[in-house]
Design a protein around this motif. Structure first.
Motif, mmCIF file in Angstrom:
data_model
loop_
_atom_site.group_PDB
_atom_site.id
_atom_site.type_symbol
_atom_site.label_atom_id
_atom_site.label_comp_id
_atom_site.label_asym_id
_atom_site.label_seq_id
_atom_site.Cartn_x
_atom_site.Cartn_y
_atom_site.Cartn_z
ATOM 1 N N PHE A 54 0.840 -1.202 0.000
ATOM 2 C CA PHE A 54 0.000 0.000 0.000
ATOM 3 C C PHE A 54 0.876 1.254 0.000
ATOM 4 C CE2 PHE A 54 -2.577 3.365 1.642
ATOM 5 C CZ PHE A 54 -3.882 3.077 1.276
ATOM 6 N N TYR A 55 1.926 1.226 0.812
ATOM 7 C CA TYR A 55 2.856 2.349 0.877
ATOM 8 C C TYR A 55 3.453 2.628 -0.505
ATOM 9 C CZ TYR A 55 7.517 4.395 1.512
ATOM 10 O OH TYR A 55 8.658 5.154 1.385
ATOM 11 N N PHE A 56 3.930 1.596 -1.172
ATOM 12 C CA PHE A 56 4.576 1.807 -2.467
ATOM 13 C C PHE A 56 3.585 2.295 -3.520
ATOM 14 C CE2 PHE A 56 7.798 -1.146 -0.675
ATOM 15 C CZ PHE A 56 8.884 -0.286 -0.774
ATOM 16 N N GLU A 57 2.350 1.854 -3.457
ATOM 17 C CA GLU A 57 1.353 2.314 -4.426
ATOM 18 C C GLU A 57 1.142 3.821 -4.345
ATOM 19 O OE1 GLU A 57 -1.419 -1.719 -4.791
ATOM 20 O OE2 GLU A 57 -1.908 -0.188 -3.303
ATOM 21 N N GLN A 58 1.217 4.364 -3.157
ATOM 22 C CA GLN A 58 1.095 5.810 -3.000
ATOM 23 C C GLN A 58 2.436 6.509 -3.216
ATOM 24 O OE1 GLN A 58 -1.799 7.673 -2.444
ATOM 25 N NE2 GLN A 58 -2.803 5.711 -2.894
ATOM 26 N N ASN A 59 3.518 5.898 -2.730
ATOM 27 C CA ASN A 59 4.822 6.559 -2.793
ATOM 28 C C ASN A 59 5.329 6.712 -4.221
ATOM 29 O OD1 ASN A 59 6.908 7.725 -1.073
ATOM 30 N ND2 ASN A 59 8.248 6.112 -1.870
ATOM 31 N N LEU A 119 -4.431 9.257 -2.542
ATOM 32 C CA LEU A 119 -5.206 9.634 -1.363
ATOM 33 C C LEU A 119 -4.927 11.095 -1.007
ATOM 34 C CD1 LEU A 119 -4.917 6.434 0.837
ATOM 35 C CD2 LEU A 119 -6.903 7.247 -0.433
ATOM 36 N N PRO A 120 -5.775 11.701 -0.159
ATOM 37 C CA PRO A 120 -5.607 13.127 0.154
ATOM 38 C C PRO A 120 -4.222 13.497 0.670
ATOM 39 C CG PRO A 120 -7.766 12.399 0.847
ATOM 40 C CD PRO A 120 -7.048 11.162 0.385
ATOM 41 N N THR A 121 -3.612 12.649 1.489
ATOM 42 C CA THR A 121 -2.274 12.986 1.993
ATOM 43 C C THR A 121 -1.262 13.031 0.858
ATOM 44 O OG1 THR A 121 -2.661 12.139 4.228
ATOM 45 C CG2 THR A 121 -0.379 12.193 3.476
ATOM 46 N N THR A 122 -1.334 12.075 -0.051
ATOM 47 C CA THR A 122 -0.419 12.059 -1.196
ATOM 48 C C THR A 122 -0.617 13.303 -2.050
ATOM 49 O OG1 THR A 122 -0.598 9.638 -1.204
ATOM 50 C CG2 THR A 122 0.402 10.668 -3.131
ATOM 51 N N ARG A 123 -1.870 13.617 -2.352
ATOM 52 C CA ARG A 123 -2.160 14.801 -3.167
ATOM 53 C C ARG A 123 -1.732 16.076 -2.452
ATOM 54 N NH1 ARG A 123 -7.212 12.361 -3.808
ATOM 55 N NH2 ARG A 123 -8.166 13.983 -2.519
#
Length: 233
Positions: A54-59, A119-123
């Motif tokens: 999950f981390y890598f999908e966002q990172n 997700l909002p944090t990534t954006r």
């Protein structure tokens, strides 16, 4: 003439740089990010693979915006020496970290071709980086970019000192940030911020650094909860 401990010359030589001042003012948030439970579980090798995936999908998506932020910082660099340091920074992301993130994602059963929505944090983090880096101020750009690079270097060094976890996925991730080359790049990047501090709008740099440090903590929490901290699992 010798310099005495109380002389202005001595004080100027011993005064902390802007990078140190920025980190010290946000010490509590910095400590919470670098010692987050997810970081501890990576070091122990006990983090569920689904959480790391999950981390890598966002990172991966975040890092593409990080590249854009570094490029904007290069555009604001005043001389070739500054550009050279930032070029090293850029190559670390494009040639090392993004390919490694893609490989880690695949090792964990994910696919670079099927990434979920940001997700909002990534954006929010990406938007903050691009706004700060696009301000035209190199100190402000660096203040926004450095918490990511600097904190990962600290995490890598600390986790490596505790010994490699038995799971090779976690051991390989730690090694990426724990080697001397990465530590040297962190010193070069923080040194660049210190060298251009005279041109800094310190309040703007403080705001950029504080926000980025807060986003580092939020990003770890988002990944650890698999999106629950962002309002959805």
């Amino acid at each position: 003439m010798s310099q005495h401990a109380g002389s202005p010359e001595h004080e100027s030589l011993s005064a902390p740089g802007l990078s140190t001042l920025l980190r010290e003012r946000g010490a509590a948030t910095w400590a919470a990010a670098t010692s987050h439970p997810m970081v501890a579980e990576i070091g122990a090798g006990t983090l569920p693979h689904e959480t790391f995936r999950f981390y890598f999908e966002q990172n991966i998506q975040y890092l593409h915006c990080y590249v854009q932020g570094i490029a904007l910082a290069i555009a604001a660099a005043p001389d070739r020496a500054s550009q050279a340091t930032l070029a090293r920074f850029l190559i670390q992301i494009t040639d090392v970290e993004i390919p490694a993130n893609l490989t880690f994602l695949t090792r964990l059963g994910g696919s670079p071709d099927r990434l979920p929505a940001q997700l909002p944090t990534t954006r929010g983090y990406a938007g903050h980086l691009l706004a700060a880096a696009g301000s035209g101020s190199l100190p402000v750009a660096l203040a926004a970019l450095l918490p990511c690079q600097w904190s990962y270097g600290e995490i890598g060094q600390r986790l490596a000192a505790g010994g490699a976890p038995p799971d090779p996925v976690y051991a390989d991730w730690i090694a990426m940030f724990a080697d001397d080359g990465y530590d040297d790049l962190v010193r070069a990047s923080t040194g660049l911020l210190d060298s251009c501090a005279a041109d800094a709008d310190q309040r703007a740099a403080e705001a950029a650094f504080d926000a980025a440090t807060g986003y580092e903590l939020a990003f770890w929490e988002m990944a650890y909860t698999r999106g629950a901290s962002d309002g959805g699992a």
